[in-house]
Design a protein around this motif. Sequence first.
Motif, PDB file in Angstrom:
ATOM      1  N   HIS A 110       0.896  -1.163   0.000  1.00  0.00           N
ATOM      2  CA  HIS A 110       0.000   0.000   0.000  1.00  0.00           C
ATOM      3  C   HIS A 110       0.927   1.204   0.000  1.00  0.00           C
ATOM      4  O   HIS A 110       1.550   1.514   1.019  1.00  0.00           O
ATOM      5  N   GLU A 113       1.551   3.898   2.556  1.00  0.00           N
ATOM      6  CA  GLU A 113       2.046   3.432   3.861  1.00  0.00           C
ATOM      7  C   GLU A 113       3.515   3.065   3.652  1.00  0.00           C
ATOM      8  O   GLU A 113       3.877   1.905   3.613  1.00  0.00           O
ATOM      9  N   ARG A 172      -3.650   3.708  -2.180  1.00  0.00           N
ATOM     10  CA  ARG A 172      -3.774   2.361  -1.612  1.00  0.00           C
ATOM     11  C   ARG A 172      -3.798   1.261  -2.683  1.00  0.00           C
ATOM     12  O   ARG A 172      -3.181   0.215  -2.541  1.00  0.00           O
ATOM     13  N   HIS A 211       3.261  -2.164   6.535  1.00  0.00           N
ATOM     14  CA  HIS A 211       2.106  -1.272   6.330  1.00  0.00           C
ATOM     15  C   HIS A 211       2.083  -0.170   7.385  1.00  0.00           C
ATOM     16  O   HIS A 211       2.889  -0.151   8.308  1.00  0.00           O
ATOM     17  N   VAL A 212       1.065   0.689   7.264  1.00  0.00           N
ATOM     18  CA  VAL A 212       0.686   1.631   8.320  1.00  0.00           C
ATOM     19  C   VAL A 212      -0.800   1.408   8.557  1.00  0.00           C
ATOM     20  O   VAL A 212      -1.555   1.154   7.604  1.00  0.00           O
TER      21      VAL A 212
HETATM   22 ZN    ZN Z   1      -1.852  -1.453   4.370  1.00  0.00          ZN
END
Ligand code: ZN
Length: 609
Positions: A110, A113, A172, A211-212
């Motif tokens: 993503h 992130e 995203r 990720h975040v």
């Molecule tokens: Zn993510």
Amino acid sequence: MLTFTTEAQNFLPPAIEWHGKSESLIAKATDPWITTTEKSGFVTTPDYDETMAWFKKLDNASPLLTMISIGKSVEGRDIFMIIASTEKNITPASLKKSARPLFLAQAGIHSGEIDGKDAGMMLLRDIAFGNKQTLLEKVNFLFIPILSVDAHERSSPYNRPNQRGPQNMGWRTNAQNLNPNRDYTKLDTKEIRSVLKVINDYDPVLYMDIHVTDGADYQYDITYGGIGRQGYSLGIRDWLETTYQTFTNDALTASGHLPGPLVYAFNDRDFSQGMTIQIGGPRFSDSYGDLRHLATILVENHSLKPFKQRVLGTYVLLENTLKLLATTGQSLKQITEKDKSNRMARFPLQWKVPQLKTAVGFDTRGIQPEINATAAPADSFQLAAIASVIRKSSVTNSDYVEWLGKPVKQTVADYKSTEPFDFISRPKGYWVPASCDVVIERLKLHGIKMAILTQPKEVTVEMYRITDYVFGDDNHHILPFQGHIQVSAATKSEIRKQLFAPGSVYISTDQPLGDLAVFLLEPTSKDSYFSWGFFHTIFERTEYIEAYVMEPMAKKMLDESPALQKEFEEKKATDKNFANNQNAILTWFYSKTKYYDERYLLYPVGREL
Ligand SMILES: [Zn+2]
């Protein structure tokens, strides 16, 4: 026209001032290898071209690093990977054979992130020119700085309103609006196809997907984990929950960070009703890794912590993962081999929280599950929480949560998916007909071994007839999800002699990826190719019979069979719509003749028992 400035950052919950020992990792302003991110004070992050030009320069300057392309995106960008190794021969075959454990870390699946990219740039710079070359003495390291490369360039300050920096964030989903972290089973995207090729070619012992978060506020800055107390790789799971977690949590804490487990609010809002691990299924990296017996760590940095804090925590996590593998990588290899040799005879297709009546997955958010009152109470967890209050909105007239920025300890119920259900028996193997070429291609991309028929072959197999079906997503909305109309179905088995044409394949489940094959080929599994809509043509009946043939034929059938007469009368008596519909009646008779399409609603994959 009215225009509104979107300053979502002004509405974020209060920031908590942070300082930690890991700040000493930031390069001096005079360092020629300082990254743009460090130079900006962690306000911005470099774009694709600048990132890759920087890595190319680093590759040219250091004998330890080699940058290669692992595939191209739909918009034609190379997806690059850095190989960091002190070994002379760094071909995939050689690194796969090497005695040294191999760590694969991936950032930017993503692409908004992006913490992992910036952390990896700093760490690889310090391996090349700092004092960190020793990290490579016993371990090889593969690093993908940006996986979703096209999405990384759909950059804007307005992409992730719930995240504290950087100023420019990617998007995203990829250029096709597909979410690569829903694609690990179906393999529609070039991004995930590229990663699977790396996994198959190099065979890493540990895979990390960075990720975040979105969602709730809490004190932890770096949260990570495997899929928790369930799954298909029990040895790996124990290693992740004990050896890995103890070591990296200590290292993060010593560097001034507050590590925590993956934390999701049970009610999707705050922790008043507890927390849960949501099982997404193998469309996600962590569950996919579990199913193919590859130790996989999902990292979710906390979106409300500042970008600098998140990047530095990721650096510490990456560095200490390399350190840990240097001492315990060999034992993780052995544990992995053991998990790969396990063959579950009764194979669960789903897992659920015992305290709930139905399974809840990440893609079923918003469904309120029914509580199972007879189950033992959930465990409790000491959450390093942030105080919150419920406010009444004057806009929606509904409640919403306001996070107050004040650290508090909170004891919360911890709902874990520990209960397997929906068992099927593991067949010896599967026969996939040549007509399913699109599925066969994808099974190959997973690395599943198969034998290809060169001559036609008749085999006795168990096959499924679809008896009932519902199109739509987990909420039964008939809308495309990831570009697919999903379907769920009930089945009835039939034992059949089936002729498979040349090009058909036989897949034994007695192989390390046997569990994955089961999951992909059993139609009732939620991440099977059937569920994703790759077999929709079996729902179509394509040959017909005319009434001038069927009417007299039906009459003759009734005359010859009193049993059929009885069945027909009963059907008419109980089903008024049927009784008044000539077409339905003729189709009913047609379905009882040899002229009817015997492959209608027949799932074409055979199980060898
Ligand atoms: Zn993510």
